[in-house]
Each structure stands twice: as structure tokens, then as C-alpha cells.
Design a protein around this motif. Structure first.
Motif, PDB file in Angstrom:
ATOM      1  N   LEU A  55      -7.964  -2.197  -8.204  1.00 46.24           N
ATOM      2  CA  LEU A  55      -9.444  -2.314  -8.020  1.00 46.24           C
ATOM      3  C   LEU A  55      -9.465  -3.941  -7.287  1.00 46.24           C
ATOM      4  CD1 LEU A  55     -10.726  -1.226 -11.183  1.00 46.24           C
ATOM      5  CD2 LEU A  55     -10.915  -0.126  -9.081  1.00 46.24           C
ATOM      6  N   VAL A  56      -9.753  -3.918  -6.077  1.00 46.83           N
ATOM      7  CA  VAL A  56     -10.029  -5.260  -5.258  1.00 46.83           C
ATOM      8  C   VAL A  56     -10.883  -4.827  -3.861  1.00 46.83           C
ATOM      9  CG1 VAL A  56      -7.653  -5.248  -4.409  1.00 46.83           C
ATOM     10  CG2 VAL A  56      -8.911  -7.396  -4.560  1.00 46.83           C
ATOM     11  N   GLY A  57     -11.382  -5.704  -3.400  1.00 48.98           N
ATOM     12  CA  GLY A  57     -12.294  -5.219  -2.262  1.00 48.98           C
ATOM     13  C   GLY A  57     -11.277  -5.154  -1.076  1.00 48.98           C
ATOM     14  N   ILE A  58     -10.105  -6.131  -0.978  1.00 45.96           N
ATOM     15  CA  ILE A  58      -9.205  -5.943   0.332  1.00 45.96           C
ATOM     16  C   ILE A  58      -7.946  -6.141  -0.610  1.00 45.96           C
ATOM     17  CG2 ILE A  58      -8.146  -7.021   2.137  1.00 45.96           C
ATOM     18  CD1 ILE A  58     -11.027  -7.649   3.244  1.00 45.96           C
ATOM     19  N   LEU A  59      -6.934  -5.520  -0.572  1.00 46.51           N
ATOM     20  CA  LEU A  59      -5.679  -5.401  -1.029  1.00 46.51           C
ATOM     21  C   LEU A  59      -5.166  -6.670  -0.152  1.00 46.51           C
ATOM     22  CD1 LEU A  59      -3.532  -4.168  -2.960  1.00 46.51           C
ATOM     23  CD2 LEU A  59      -2.743  -2.798  -0.968  1.00 46.51           C
ATOM     24  N   PRO A  60      -4.498  -7.667  -0.912  1.00 44.47           N
ATOM     25  CA  PRO A  60      -3.855  -8.722   0.000  1.00 44.47           C
ATOM     26  C   PRO A  60      -2.605  -8.532   0.562  1.00 44.47           C
ATOM     27  CG  PRO A  60      -4.689  -9.295  -2.389  1.00 44.47           C
ATOM     28  CD  PRO A  60      -4.525  -8.099  -2.407  1.00 44.47           C
ATOM     29  N   THR A  61      -1.958  -7.470   0.434  1.00 41.32           N
ATOM     30  CA  THR A  61      -0.662  -7.231   0.987  1.00 41.32           C
ATOM     31  C   THR A  61      -0.813  -6.406   1.929  1.00 41.32           C
ATOM     32  OG1 THR A  61      -0.313  -5.345  -0.744  1.00 41.32           O
ATOM     33  CG2 THR A  61       0.720  -7.344  -1.472  1.00 41.32           C
ATOM     34  N   LEU A  62      -2.026  -5.935   2.514  1.00 40.79           N
ATOM     35  CA  LEU A  62      -2.036  -5.242   3.752  1.00 40.79           C
ATOM     36  C   LEU A  62      -1.488  -6.140   4.991  1.00 40.79           C
ATOM     37  CD1 LEU A  62      -5.467  -3.551   3.096  1.00 40.79           C
ATOM     38  CD2 LEU A  62      -3.430  -2.090   3.631  1.00 40.79           C
ATOM     39  N   THR A  63      -0.964  -5.388   5.718  1.00 41.37           N
ATOM     40  CA  THR A  63      -0.552  -5.970   7.297  1.00 41.37           C
ATOM     41  C   THR A  63      -1.385  -5.267   8.264  1.00 41.37           C
ATOM     42  OG1 THR A  63       1.411  -4.927   7.577  1.00 41.37           O
ATOM     43  CG2 THR A  63       1.724  -6.783   6.185  1.00 41.37           C
ATOM     44  N   PRO A  92       0.808  -1.217   0.043  1.00 41.02           N
ATOM     45  CA  PRO A  92      -0.153   0.023  -0.020  1.00 41.02           C
ATOM     46  C   PRO A  92       0.813   1.331   0.035  1.00 41.02           C
ATOM     47  CG  PRO A  92      -0.005  -1.260   1.959  1.00 41.02           C
ATOM     48  CD  PRO A  92       0.548  -2.112   1.298  1.00 41.02           C
ATOM     49  N   ALA A  93       0.364   2.306  -1.010  1.00 37.28           N
ATOM     50  CA  ALA A  93       1.216   3.345  -1.091  1.00 37.28           C
ATOM     51  C   ALA A  93       0.429   4.425  -0.189  1.00 37.28           C
ATOM     52  CB  ALA A  93       1.510   3.944  -2.432  1.00 37.28           C
ATOM     53  N   MET A  94       0.913   5.287   0.849  1.00 36.28           N
ATOM     54  CA  MET A  94       0.144   6.071   1.543  1.00 36.28           C
ATOM     55  C   MET A  94       0.539   7.571   0.852  1.00 36.28           C
ATOM     56  SD  MET A  94      -0.883   4.075   3.832  1.00 36.28           S
ATOM     57  CE  MET A  94      -0.326   2.312   4.279  1.00 36.28           C
ATOM     58  N   ARG A  95      -0.217   7.770  -0.144  1.00 35.16           N
ATOM     59  CA  ARG A  95       0.102   8.918  -0.957  1.00 35.16           C
ATOM     60  C   ARG A  95      -0.944   9.606  -1.480  1.00 35.16           C
ATOM     61  NH1 ARG A  95       4.773   5.487  -3.976  1.00 35.16           N
ATOM     62  NH2 ARG A  95       5.818   4.932  -2.293  1.00 35.16           N
ATOM     63  N   ASN A 154     -14.486 -11.114  -4.137  1.00 30.85           N
ATOM     64  CA  ASN A 154     -13.119 -11.194  -4.586  1.00 30.85           C
ATOM     65  C   ASN A 154     -11.910 -10.835  -3.403  1.00 30.85           C
ATOM     66  OD1 ASN A 154     -12.745  -8.288  -4.363  1.00 30.85           O
ATOM     67  ND2 ASN A 154     -13.177  -8.087  -6.438  1.00 30.85           N
ATOM     68  N   SER A 155     -12.460 -11.093  -2.245  1.00 29.47           N
ATOM     69  CA  SER A 155     -11.775 -10.486  -1.086  1.00 29.47           C
ATOM     70  C   SER A 155     -11.384 -11.733  -0.104  1.00 29.47           C
ATOM     71  CB  SER A 155     -12.222  -9.281  -0.546  1.00 29.47           C
ATOM     72  OG  SER A 155     -12.539  -8.377  -1.313  1.00 29.47           O
ATOM     73  N   PRO A 156     -10.610 -12.652  -0.311  1.00 27.77           N
ATOM     74  CA  PRO A 156     -10.516 -13.979   0.414  1.00 27.77           C
ATOM     75  C   PRO A 156      -9.382 -13.536   1.600  1.00 27.77           C
ATOM     76  CG  PRO A 156      -9.603 -14.472  -1.721  1.00 27.77           C
ATOM     77  CD  PRO A 156     -10.028 -13.109  -1.734  1.00 27.77           C
ATOM     78  N   PHE A 157      -8.670 -12.424   1.332  1.00 30.71           N
ATOM     79  CA  PHE A 157      -7.460 -12.703   1.988  1.00 30.71           C
ATOM     80  C   PHE A 157      -7.193 -11.384   2.797  1.00 30.71           C
ATOM     81  CE2 PHE A 157      -6.046 -14.962  -1.757  1.00 30.71           C
ATOM     82  CZ  PHE A 157      -5.814 -16.066  -0.992  1.00 30.71           C
ATOM     83  N   LEU A 158      -6.884 -11.229   4.414  1.00 30.88           N
ATOM     84  CA  LEU A 158      -6.541 -10.270   5.039  1.00 30.88           C
ATOM     85  C   LEU A 158      -5.468 -10.579   6.023  1.00 30.88           C
ATOM     86  CD1 LEU A 158      -7.391  -7.534   6.286  1.00 30.88           C
ATOM     87  CD2 LEU A 158      -8.890  -8.395   7.847  1.00 30.88           C
TER      88      LEU A 158
END
Length: 354
Positions: free
Chosen positions: A126-134, A60-63, A221-225
Motif C-alpha cells: 500500500l503506497v501512492g507510487i511504488l518506489p521500485t517502478l521504472t 512490480p509483479a505483473m500477475r 507518501n509518494s515522493p519517488f518516481l
């Protein structure tokens, strides 16, 4: 909640005044539904798409603030997290070439935004939850700088009185705590707006409720968190839990969550606004100067600001909307169950199904 707020230290008097004003607005709304001329001649539709910003490593880019300034387009706004943007498509009729026009405009807007994001070493996903979020990404410091998000965070956490628990059990289990509503920023959604006449609102809202499960099944489309595989559409559980103002005791008593599906069919849009006032304590007791009774008696169109603000802090999956455009009031069903993405064609297929 799409309006800007800056107040944060609310007093008891603020809350008493706001409660009275909300009820006054509700009474006026009931009178308007009886004999007011709502705009329903050419029912428009609308789309809102929440976007993720990522860097070259898909982190995620905080920009969003600098990218939004570079885009310089009023159709784009901030969202809860600094890695989020929101695109509000131009409202339109869907008869004729309406869907093709949506496709053309969305591709154009997203391409321009992606080009501007590239200048800040970012791109749009475009995705319901970005899979790389921690968990390290979803913290209070990464909320967008717009003060309304800080105020909303303070009020939700303050109403709960303790950390917010996330407990999602799917293919794997995630159980953790957060001291802010920042995890809600992971939920990037696609929202459909459908303008309807007052006398047919209940039919459209009830139909939206009836097909919500099918919509989620088709569009998930958001299986990962946090690196775990959870629900096929984890966004549903995450959104409810990340904004939950209820401690365990109130959950056990059956107090309703602010992210709410509902529990019955309705006969009028009034049923939903009345439920908001009856069941949900105000989060943002901000009063406006308008006296809606005076405006109505003078032949004007009341803004009903307090009622609309309160409605914006009750996160129904199908939300009723009262709004004013070009001096005429109208009603909309806002369908909020779907995730964003993964492509423009996917989103418009889901829109056509709805």
C-alpha cells in the motif's frame, strides 16, 4: 471509469449520436434534481483502495489476473496496470462503530488477498507510487488485459496526437516521454465516497475542495518516481500529466486538463455535470439503448448511462457521482486526492479527517 467496454473504432456518427445522448441525459438529470426522490435517508460511505503487487525483490509483479482469479472475491477488481488491484470496501454508515468495522473488514480482505498473492510469489504493498517502478515497467504491454484499458489508452493518445510528456520538478527533476497512459498505473489512490442529499451536495463538494490541500499535506507518501525524489505527493502531478489529452498549444490556450481540480464554488451538482458536457470532448462515445426521457415519463429511474460514462472520463479530484442502488438513485461526492496506504490505520485516520 469502472465499466467494461470493447469498442475502439468509433465513427463520426458514433460521436454525434453520443453527444446528443449526453445532452439528453443532462436535461433529464436537471428534471430529476427538481422533483425526484433521491435516496438520502441513511447516507452511506464507501472506500476504494488501489493496491500494488510486488515480487520477493519488491519489483512490480505483473500477475493481477491470476491473483484476482485466486482471490475470487467481487470486492476485488483489476486496475490499469498488471501490477495493480483495487479493493472496494462494503459501503456502510460511519456512525457508532463504522470506522472500527471498516478497519476489521479491510484487514480481513487484505490479509486474504495477500495470502492468495503469496501463491503467485507476490505480496501486496500500500503506497501512492511504488518506489521500485521504472520506465521499463510502465509500458503499454503491461496494461491489464481488460479491453477497456486498451480502448481508453487508444482514445487518450489519439486525442493528444503525439507522445505524452512527463515533466515533474521537485527536489530533483524528471523529464521524459511515453507513448501510452501506462505511467498512470503508478498512481495508486485511496478514494472516499460520501452519499449526500441533492440539496446539500454543493456544501459537501465545496467543503471537499476547501480541505483538499490539507488532505494532501497530511496524507502524502509518494515522493519517488523512476528513482528520483520529486514532490512529496508526486502522484498529483503524474496523474494529471499521464492522462493529458492536450498538446502544448491547447495548454497555452488554457484548455482544461481531464484531471481537473476546478475553478469555482458550485451551487448544485448540476454545475459539475454541465461543466463536463461543456468543456470536455467525449473519449468513449458508446451509446446505450435507454431513452431517459421515456423512462422518466414512465415513472422509472433513468440510468443516464452516457452521462455517467462521460463523467467517468473526467478525472476531478472531487468527482460528482450519480448512481442507482436497489432501484433508487443517489448522489455521492467521490474524494480522490489521497494516496493509498501506508497502513489501514493511516487510511482510516485520513478517512476520519475527511
Amino acid at each position: 471509469m469502472g465499466r467494461d467496454v470493447s469498442e475502439g473504432a468509433f465513427t463520426r456518427d458514433d460521436r454525434v449520436r453520443y453527444r446528443q445522448k449526453v445532452r439528453r441525459c443532462l436535461d433529464v438529470f436537471a428534471l430529476m434534481l427538481d422533483d425526484f426522490g433521491f435516496d438520502a435517508d441513511r447516507p452511506m460511505t464507501g472506500l476504494e483502495i488501489e493496491l500494488n503487487l510486488v515480487d520477493s525483490a519488491a519489483e512490480p509483479a505483473m500477475r493481477n489476473e491470476e491473483i484476482l482469479a485466486d482471490i475470487a472475491d467481487p470486492l476485488f477488481q483489476t486496475e490499469l496496470g498488471q501490477f495493480n488491484l483495487e479493493l472496494n470496501a462494503e459501503p456502510r454508515l460511519i456512525e457508532g462503530t463504522g470506522f472500527a468495522d471498516y478497519e476489521h473488514d479491510l484487514h480481513g480482505s487484505l490479509s486474504r488477498a495477500d495470502e492468495r498473492a503469496a501463491r503467485s510469489d507476490a505480496k501486496i504493498v500500500l503506497v501512492g507510487i511504488l518506489p521500485t517502478l521504472t520506465e521499463g515497467h510502465l509500458v503499454e504491454d503491461n496494461l491489464s488485459t481488460n479491453e477497456r484499458y486498451r480502448v481508453l489508452n487508444d482514445q487518450i493518445v489519439g486525442a493528444r496526437g503525439e507522445d505524452i510528456e512527463l515533466d515533474i520538478r521537485g527536489v530533483e527533476q524528471l523529464r521524459t516521454h511515453t507513448d501510452s497512459i501506462a505511467p498512470e498505473a503508478a498512481c495508486t489512490s485511496l478514494q472516499f465516497h460520501l452519499q449526500v442529499a441533492p440539496d446539500s451536495f454543493a456544501d459537501y463538494w465545496n467543503a471537499s475542495q476547501a480541505i483538499a490541500g490539507v488532505q494532501v499535506a497530511v496524507g502524502a507518501n509518494s515522493p519517488f518516481l523512476y528513482g528520483r525524489q520529486l514532490w512529496a505527493e508526486t502522484r498529483i502531478a503524474l496523474f494529471q500529466q499521464a492522462t493529458d489529452t492536450r498538446p502544448d498549444e491547447l495548454k497555452a490556450q488554457g484548455v482544461r486538463p481531464r484531471v481537473w481540480f476546478g475553478e469555482r464554488w458550485i451551487t448544485s451538482i448540476f454545475d459539475l455535470f454541465e461543466e463536463n458536457v461543456r468543456y470536455f470532448p467525449p473519449l468513449l462515445p458508446i451509446c446505450e439503448d435507454e431513452d431517459p426521457v421515456e423512462v422518466l415519463h414512465a415513472g422509472g429511474v433513468p440510468k443516464l448511462g452516457e452521462l455517467r460514462l462521460h463523467n467517468g472520463t473526467v478525472y476531478r479530484w472531487n468527482r460528482p457521482v450519480y448512481d442507482i442502488m436497489n432501484g433508487r438513485p443517489h448522489l455521492r461526492v467521490e474524494n480522490r486526492v489521497l494516496p493509498a496506504g501506508p497502513t489501514v490505520v493511516d487510511m482510516l485516520a485520513n478517512a476520519a479527517f475527511y
